[in-house]
Design a protein around this motif. Sequence first.
Motif, PDB file in Angstrom:
ATOM      1  N   ASN A 131      -7.758   1.781  -4.450  1.00 51.75           N
ATOM      2  CA  ASN A 131      -7.536   1.703  -2.951  1.00 51.75           C
ATOM      3  C   ASN A 131      -7.252   0.315  -2.927  1.00 51.75           C
ATOM      4  O   ASN A 131      -7.697  -0.531  -3.440  1.00 51.75           O
ATOM      5  CB  ASN A 131      -8.391   2.350  -1.912  1.00 51.75           C
ATOM      6  CG  ASN A 131      -7.875   2.977  -0.556  1.00 51.75           C
ATOM      7  OD1 ASN A 131      -6.698   2.606  -0.519  1.00 51.75           O
ATOM      8  ND2 ASN A 131      -8.526   3.223   0.283  1.00 51.75           N
ATOM      9  N   LYS A 132      -6.189   0.161  -1.946  1.00 52.72           N
ATOM     10  CA  LYS A 132      -5.765  -1.251  -1.415  1.00 52.72           C
ATOM     11  C   LYS A 132      -6.614  -1.579  -0.071  1.00 52.72           C
ATOM     12  O   LYS A 132      -6.997  -0.841   0.681  1.00 52.72           O
ATOM     13  CB  LYS A 132      -4.332  -1.045  -1.040  1.00 52.72           C
ATOM     14  CG  LYS A 132      -3.463  -0.848  -2.084  1.00 52.72           C
ATOM     15  CD  LYS A 132      -3.369  -2.073  -3.528  1.00 52.72           C
ATOM     16  CE  LYS A 132      -2.735  -3.409  -2.543  1.00 52.72           C
ATOM     17  NZ  LYS A 132      -2.786  -4.431  -3.672  1.00 52.72           N
ATOM     18  N   PHE A 158       0.837  -1.349  -0.025  1.00 54.03           N
ATOM     19  CA  PHE A 158      -0.069   0.063  -0.070  1.00 54.03           C
ATOM     20  C   PHE A 158       0.763   1.311  -0.059  1.00 54.03           C
ATOM     21  O   PHE A 158       0.466   2.249  -0.893  1.00 54.03           O
ATOM     22  CB  PHE A 158      -1.103   0.093   1.137  1.00 54.03           C
ATOM     23  CG  PHE A 158      -1.785   1.278   1.418  1.00 54.03           C
ATOM     24  CD1 PHE A 158      -2.625   1.601   0.581  1.00 54.03           C
ATOM     25  CD2 PHE A 158      -1.243   2.186   2.399  1.00 54.03           C
ATOM     26  CE1 PHE A 158      -3.354   2.577   0.893  1.00 54.03           C
ATOM     27  CE2 PHE A 158      -1.933   3.454   2.431  1.00 54.03           C
ATOM     28  CZ  PHE A 158      -3.080   3.662   1.647  1.00 54.03           C
ATOM     29  N   LEU A 159       1.871   1.282   0.894  1.00 49.61           N
ATOM     30  CA  LEU A 159       2.665   2.432   1.000  1.00 49.61           C
ATOM     31  C   LEU A 159       3.291   2.705  -0.426  1.00 49.61           C
ATOM     32  O   LEU A 159       3.607   3.877  -0.820  1.00 49.61           O
ATOM     33  CB  LEU A 159       3.758   2.364   1.965  1.00 49.61           C
ATOM     34  CG  LEU A 159       3.266   2.435   3.488  1.00 49.61           C
ATOM     35  CD1 LEU A 159       4.204   1.858   4.543  1.00 49.61           C
ATOM     36  CD2 LEU A 159       2.679   3.677   3.864  1.00 49.61           C
ATOM     37  N   ASN A 166       2.010   7.388  -6.555  1.00 45.63           N
ATOM     38  CA  ASN A 166       0.900   8.008  -6.807  1.00 45.63           C
ATOM     39  C   ASN A 166      -0.253   7.079  -7.611  1.00 45.63           C
ATOM     40  O   ASN A 166      -0.732   7.631  -8.738  1.00 45.63           O
ATOM     41  CB  ASN A 166       1.125   9.461  -7.443  1.00 45.63           C
ATOM     42  CG  ASN A 166       1.801  10.411  -6.484  1.00 45.63           C
ATOM     43  OD1 ASN A 166       1.199  10.355  -5.450  1.00 45.63           O
ATOM     44  ND2 ASN A 166       2.598  11.129  -7.223  1.00 45.63           N
ATOM     45  N   ASN A 167      -0.093   5.736  -7.356  1.00 40.84           N
ATOM     46  CA  ASN A 167      -0.918   4.798  -8.082  1.00 40.84           C
ATOM     47  C   ASN A 167      -2.421   4.662  -7.621  1.00 40.84           C
ATOM     48  O   ASN A 167      -3.099   3.773  -8.090  1.00 40.84           O
ATOM     49  CB  ASN A 167      -0.180   3.544  -8.165  1.00 40.84           C
ATOM     50  CG  ASN A 167       1.322   3.422  -8.913  1.00 40.84           C
ATOM     51  OD1 ASN A 167       1.154   4.358  -9.800  1.00 40.84           O
ATOM     52  ND2 ASN A 167       2.085   2.582  -8.830  1.00 40.84           N
ATOM     53  N   LEU A 168      -2.511   5.345  -6.396  1.00 40.79           N
ATOM     54  CA  LEU A 168      -4.134   5.307  -6.201  1.00 40.79           C
ATOM     55  C   LEU A 168      -4.963   6.464  -6.471  1.00 40.79           C
ATOM     56  O   LEU A 168      -4.624   7.768  -6.178  1.00 40.79           O
ATOM     57  CB  LEU A 168      -4.046   5.247  -4.334  1.00 40.79           C
ATOM     58  CG  LEU A 168      -3.154   4.127  -3.982  1.00 40.79           C
ATOM     59  CD1 LEU A 168      -3.084   4.192  -2.585  1.00 40.79           C
ATOM     60  CD2 LEU A 168      -3.831   2.721  -4.628  1.00 40.79           C
ATOM     61  N   ASP A 174      -7.737   9.283  -6.942  1.00 41.28           N
ATOM     62  CA  ASP A 174      -8.740   9.765  -6.089  1.00 41.28           C
ATOM     63  C   ASP A 174     -10.267  10.097  -6.352  1.00 41.28           C
ATOM     64  O   ASP A 174     -11.132  10.399  -5.672  1.00 41.28           O
ATOM     65  CB  ASP A 174      -8.181  11.460  -5.673  1.00 41.28           C
ATOM     66  CG  ASP A 174      -8.404  12.220  -6.971  1.00 41.28           C
ATOM     67  OD1 ASP A 174      -8.639  11.788  -8.086  1.00 41.28           O
ATOM     68  OD2 ASP A 174      -8.190  13.378  -6.794  1.00 41.28           O
ATOM     69  N   ASP A 177      -9.003  -5.163  -2.756  1.00 36.40           N
ATOM     70  CA  ASP A 177      -8.700  -3.914  -3.369  1.00 36.40           C
ATOM     71  C   ASP A 177      -9.993  -3.345  -4.199  1.00 36.40           C
ATOM     72  O   ASP A 177     -11.004  -4.285  -4.599  1.00 36.40           O
ATOM     73  CB  ASP A 177      -7.545  -4.070  -4.389  1.00 36.40           C
ATOM     74  CG  ASP A 177      -6.272  -4.368  -3.784  1.00 36.40           C
ATOM     75  OD1 ASP A 177      -6.366  -4.565  -2.446  1.00 36.40           O
ATOM     76  OD2 ASP A 177      -5.469  -4.794  -4.320  1.00 36.40           O
ATOM     77  N   GLN A 182       2.426   1.802  -3.215  1.00 39.52           N
ATOM     78  CA  GLN A 182       1.385   2.392  -4.319  1.00 39.52           C
ATOM     79  C   GLN A 182       1.188   3.833  -4.160  1.00 39.52           C
ATOM     80  O   GLN A 182       0.928   4.628  -4.971  1.00 39.52           O
ATOM     81  CB  GLN A 182       0.019   1.699  -4.248  1.00 39.52           C
ATOM     82  CG  GLN A 182       0.256   0.102  -4.678  1.00 39.52           C
ATOM     83  CD  GLN A 182       0.230  -0.195  -6.219  1.00 39.52           C
ATOM     84  OE1 GLN A 182       0.100   0.899  -7.016  1.00 39.52           O
ATOM     85  NE2 GLN A 182       0.914  -1.176  -6.632  1.00 39.52           N
ATOM     86  N   ARG A 183       1.174   4.287  -2.624  1.00 39.95           N
ATOM     87  CA  ARG A 183       0.603   5.503  -2.374  1.00 39.95           C
ATOM     88  C   ARG A 183       1.799   6.591  -2.864  1.00 39.95           C
ATOM     89  O   ARG A 183       1.751   7.605  -3.268  1.00 39.95           O
ATOM     90  CB  ARG A 183       0.545   5.702  -1.049  1.00 39.95           C
ATOM     91  CG  ARG A 183      -0.222   7.045  -0.551  1.00 39.95           C
ATOM     92  CD  ARG A 183      -0.362   7.034   0.939  1.00 39.95           C
ATOM     93  NE  ARG A 183       0.608   6.859   1.744  1.00 39.95           N
ATOM     94  CZ  ARG A 183       0.614   6.872   3.247  1.00 39.95           C
ATOM     95  NH1 ARG A 183      -0.534   6.897   3.699  1.00 39.95           N
ATOM     96  NH2 ARG A 183       1.778   6.734   3.848  1.00 39.95           N
ATOM     97  N   GLU A 184       3.017   6.001  -2.586  1.00 37.76           N
ATOM     98  CA  GLU A 184       4.312   6.773  -2.764  1.00 37.76           C
ATOM     99  C   GLU A 184       4.224   7.204  -4.326  1.00 37.76           C
ATOM    100  O   GLU A 184       4.990   8.149  -4.769  1.00 37.76           O
ATOM    101  CB  GLU A 184       5.690   6.146  -2.138  1.00 37.76           C
ATOM    102  CG  GLU A 184       5.706   6.405  -1.010  1.00 37.76           C
ATOM    103  CD  GLU A 184       6.714   5.549  -0.242  1.00 37.76           C
ATOM    104  OE1 GLU A 184       7.653   5.065  -1.074  1.00 37.76           O
ATOM    105  OE2 GLU A 184       6.923   5.378   1.036  1.00 37.76           O
TER     106      GLU A 184
END
Length: 497
Positions: free
Chosen positions: A124-125, A13-14, A20-22, A24, A97, A16-18
């Motif tokens: 989102n994961k 998850f971290l 910018n794959n999630l 909004d 997911d 993917q977040r770093e």
Amino acid sequence: MSDNIFELKKTKFLEQRENNNLADSYNKTHTIEQVAALKEGSKNVSTAGRIVAMRTMGKILFAHIYDFSGKVQICVRKTEETPEVFENFVANVSIGDFIGAEGEMFVTKTGELTLRVGSWKLLNKCLRTLPEKYHGIEDIETRYRQRYLDIIMNQDSRDVFKKRFEIVKTIRRYLEDSGYVEVETPILQTTPSGALARPFFTHHNALDIECVMRIACETYLKRCIGAGMDKVFEFARSFRNEGVSATHLQDFTMLEFYASYWNAETMRTFVEGMMRNLIEKIFGSVKVTLSGNDIDFSGKWPVIEYSDLVKKDSGIDITKYTSRESLAEQIKAKNIRLDDDIESLSWANMVDSLYKKVSRPKLIQPCFLIKYPVEMAPLARRNSKDSNYVDFFQFLVNGVELVKAYSELVDPLDQRERFEEQMQAREHGDDEAMPIDEEYLTAMEHGFPPIAGVGIGIDRLTMILCGCENIKDTILFPLLRPQTQGQEEKAQEKPVD
């Protein structure tokens, strides 16, 4: 789920977040239910939901995505033109997911309508593993405590809540079409009124006063009637500090509605039409099966006098034994064991407990009970022909009371006398008796028109119509003891209605 698996999912998850794959947001043009209704060949279909199942076979992947409306299969293939669509999906998406997907509808060799994915986005994961999909959630406490998982995994639970939403919507529309206006009344009050019940107490810091959570919205809705609102209703969250059983909770949803210039008989005709309309809307028929019983809602529903019913089923004529001592003696002589402690009951509560023991379970087909003793309804109007009774009725199905209604008491002098009788009962230990509500009496002294009113427990109504075994099955998030106490939820089986 083990800590190792959780940490692995957290790391993913971290990552993917770093990167910018999630996403909004996502342009969801179709709900899952709408996708499932499309024809083969439909293009530019865009939907979103949670992955609840997934399997990979070489260069092809099948998954099911879910939203509250249902689930549908999607297919992701590895092609020479866009191999990254498949590879990124396999590398980044896990069960649980949320994704958005766009593509074209086709039918598989097994005949399942499927969305062929041309593009997708990770929304989102899910960091925790979902329950095993084939068995759902079988532990009852887990279903209540983690209702969101219960809804995801159990179709039966989804069906109950969909039906509950439809019940509320159908009743609201029927009332509105009949000229009723929806209002809101206070939850925090200074005097418990409108029902015989023990309240929850709380402190209002700003005003430095003791308050109670409302046990009913009745007295405020009748003030609306006095203000000139001819027909009013409210779906009111109510709170009664009583025991828990399979058919009772301390916080519940009560529908109350009131009509000016009507009496109990007029209201009974209205309720019969409203309830039959509800059954037809929900089931598509007036002949249904509820908890294994065949119920027929057609025709005119029987009207039964309360004292006659109790006499038939117990051999006790409550009109002759009008003191608590004489009635208790008769109950003991008949060797009838009540579910309540007979020594602690007032006459009215003893009659109620007797009826619930010997009569109520037998009332399976739709029927109305009428002509209740005046002591059992301190806010109801006395019958004009016999002042020992009130113009009161209940509607029952499958051994459960679904509707309580009566011609309202609008005589302020009579109302004060009954409040005073209730106060005497409180002084003798009945902590469910009503205190005197001076503000309500003041409103009544300014004049009320004739009124008929109705109360319906929405949770219990849903329970009966859905065939649930426990009222908690109809509540999205029922109150449970915190897990930190290390105690399982235990229901007190003492009936309290």
